[in-house]
Motif scaffolding. Structure first.
Motif, PDB file in Angstrom:
ATOM      1  N   PHE A  96       4.984  -2.052  -4.081  1.00  0.00           N
ATOM      2  CA  PHE A  96       5.795  -2.389  -2.910  1.00  0.00           C
ATOM      3  C   PHE A  96       7.058  -3.163  -3.294  1.00  0.00           C
ATOM      4  O   PHE A  96       7.440  -4.119  -2.636  1.00  0.00           O
ATOM      5  N   GLN A  97       7.698  -2.707  -4.368  1.00  0.00           N
ATOM      6  CA  GLN A  97       8.893  -3.394  -4.843  1.00  0.00           C
ATOM      7  C   GLN A  97      10.077  -3.251  -3.890  1.00  0.00           C
ATOM      8  O   GLN A  97      10.995  -4.070  -3.904  1.00  0.00           O
ATOM      9  N   ASP A  98      10.079  -2.200  -3.081  1.00  0.00           N
ATOM     10  CA  ASP A  98      11.185  -2.012  -2.131  1.00  0.00           C
ATOM     11  C   ASP A  98      10.815  -2.501  -0.733  1.00  0.00           C
ATOM     12  O   ASP A  98      11.427  -2.109   0.257  1.00  0.00           O
ATOM     13  N   PHE A  99       9.800  -3.375  -0.658  1.00  0.00           N
ATOM     14  CA  PHE A  99       9.388  -3.961   0.616  1.00  0.00           C
ATOM     15  C   PHE A  99       9.636  -5.468   0.602  1.00  0.00           C
ATOM     16  O   PHE A  99       9.671  -6.098  -0.459  1.00  0.00           O
ATOM     17  N   LEU A 100       9.789  -6.015   1.785  1.00  0.00           N
ATOM     18  CA  LEU A 100       9.850  -7.462   1.984  1.00  0.00           C
ATOM     19  C   LEU A 100       8.992  -7.820   3.189  1.00  0.00           C
ATOM     20  O   LEU A 100       8.788  -6.986   4.078  1.00  0.00           O
ATOM     21  N   SER A 101       8.509  -9.042   3.212  1.00  0.00           N
ATOM     22  CA  SER A 101       7.863  -9.497   4.436  1.00  0.00           C
ATOM     23  C   SER A 101       8.935  -9.613   5.516  1.00  0.00           C
ATOM     24  O   SER A 101      10.123  -9.818   5.215  1.00  0.00           O
ATOM     25  N   LYS A 111       0.520  -8.235  -5.805  1.00  0.00           N
ATOM     26  CA  LYS A 111      -0.100  -8.637  -7.061  1.00  0.00           C
ATOM     27  C   LYS A 111      -0.646  -7.462  -7.866  1.00  0.00           C
ATOM     28  O   LYS A 111      -1.019  -7.621  -9.020  1.00  0.00           O
ATOM     29  N   SER A 112      -0.719  -6.284  -7.254  1.00  0.00           N
ATOM     30  CA  SER A 112      -1.250  -5.115  -7.950  1.00  0.00           C
ATOM     31  C   SER A 112      -0.444  -4.815  -9.210  1.00  0.00           C
ATOM     32  O   SER A 112       0.781  -4.944  -9.239  1.00  0.00           O
ATOM     33  N   GLN A 113      -1.131  -4.406 -10.278  1.00  0.00           N
ATOM     34  CA  GLN A 113      -0.456  -4.074 -11.531  1.00  0.00           C
ATOM     35  C   GLN A 113       0.493  -2.887 -11.375  1.00  0.00           C
ATOM     36  O   GLN A 113       1.454  -2.748 -12.132  1.00  0.00           O
TER      37      GLN A 113
END
Length: 331
Positions: free
Chosen positions: A14-19, A8-10
């Motif tokens: 972590f766009q290249d991360f997944l759970s 949620k950070s502006q």
């Protein structure tokens, strides 16, 4: 903590991360590897992976909670290593962290390092090791960037020493960021990763608190650093020191003098790098007096240093006397 909360950070770091759960659903993590990629950490938060290879593979797995107690144990262990503290290790760090868990206290480096009093669960020997470790940090000397790097927060690497070059307080940093703008300040100094910026912002309150407490350990931009090479046993009339403790004692004495031009000492391992040589009576240097300087008074020593053509040999006791502003004794 859920991975979606982290995103949620502006800054969108972590766009290249997944759970791990999502990576399994997309079959990026094959079923055969389920056992190696647990969806939840022991702290209860989701675990995440960095996606690589155009979304076909993953590299690394970690808890998405920045304040995960498992992470803090390892980070705390790394912190003491970076401050050259020996003997602490993960076992003692784990006991300290669990003290905070058992007492329902927030687990942060600032709370841990600034806590006064005893920790239940530590043995007498472990308490002594812990006390020595904290004293080592309290008497260390480094630039602000080095100090922040040594705190071992995720994403904050050694390059922060260069990034904060010329700054010696959190006020200096705040002033520079206000003048240049947050993103420009970091990008102009080579920090392009939004993940790094996210980590720095998240840990900034802790960093500020620790910098304020340990401000006396931060080298100012005008402070002179003299190099010292020690050889032989550091035995004085007051007792025997390890080389590290001897330098710590000398720096403490220098701080107590409140010099108009601050000075600190840095240990080096070879004579060519050193401005001063401190030689125990059992050392070859002391026996041959190869680097012995025929100077007695402090102002004469300073004149020789300005010429930069002389290395000065001291016994441990003579060096302590010199640090205190006295004369070098005959011998």
């Amino acid at each position: 903590m859920l991975f979606e909360e982290l995103k949620k950070s502006q800054l969108q770091p972590f766009q290249d991360f997944l759970s791990v759960k999502k990576a399994k659903e997309l079959n990026i993590i094959p079923d055969d590897y389920d056992v190696y990629f647990k969806e939840f950490c022991e702290c209860g938060s989701e675990r995440m992976v960095r996606v690589a290879g155009n979304g076909t593979s993953v590299t690394g797995v970690t808890c998405c909670n920045l304040h995960c107690y498992k992470k803090i144990v390892y980070q705390l262990d790394e912190l003491f290593k970076r401050f050259s503290v020996k003997g602490v290790g993960p076992a003692i760090c784990s006991k300290v962290v669990w003290f905070f868990i058992d007492h329902n206290e927030t687990i942060t480096f600032s709370n841990i390092l600034l806590k006064s009093g005893r920790y239940n669960g530590l043995s007498g020997a472990e308490e002594q090791i812990w006390a020595t470790a904290l004293e080592t940090i309290n008497t260390s000397r480094q630039t602000m960037g080095e100090f922040i790097y040594k705190l071992s927060y995720p994403g904050i690497g050694k390059k922060f020493d260069d990034i904060f070059s010329g700054l010696s307080s959190i006020d200096d940093l705040a002033s520079s960021i206000q003048k240049e703008g947050f993103l420009h300040f970091f990008s102009s100094r080579g920090v392009k990763s939004f993940t790094t910026l996210y980590y720095f912002l998240e840990y900034l309150p802790e960093i500020s608190q620790l910098l304020e407490h340990y401000n006396h350990t931060i080298l100012t931009s005008t402070e002179k650093v003299y190099t010292v090479c020690m050889t032989g046993k550091m035995e004085t009339v007051a007792g025997r020191y390890t080389k590290r403790d001897f330098i710590m004692q000398c720096n403490s004495l220098l701080l107590s003098r409140n010099l108009a031009e601050p000075i600190s000492l840095k240990q080096v391992d070879s004579v060519p790098q050193a401005m001063f040589i401190v030689a125990g009576s059992d050392s070859v240097a002391a026996k041959t007096k190869k680097y012995l300087a025929a100077v007695k008074k402090e102002n004469e020593i300073k004149n020789q240093l300005k010429k930069n053509d002389l290395k000065i040999l001291f016994s441990p006791d003579d060096f302590l006397a010199f640090i205190l502003g006295g004369e070098k004794r005959d011998g």
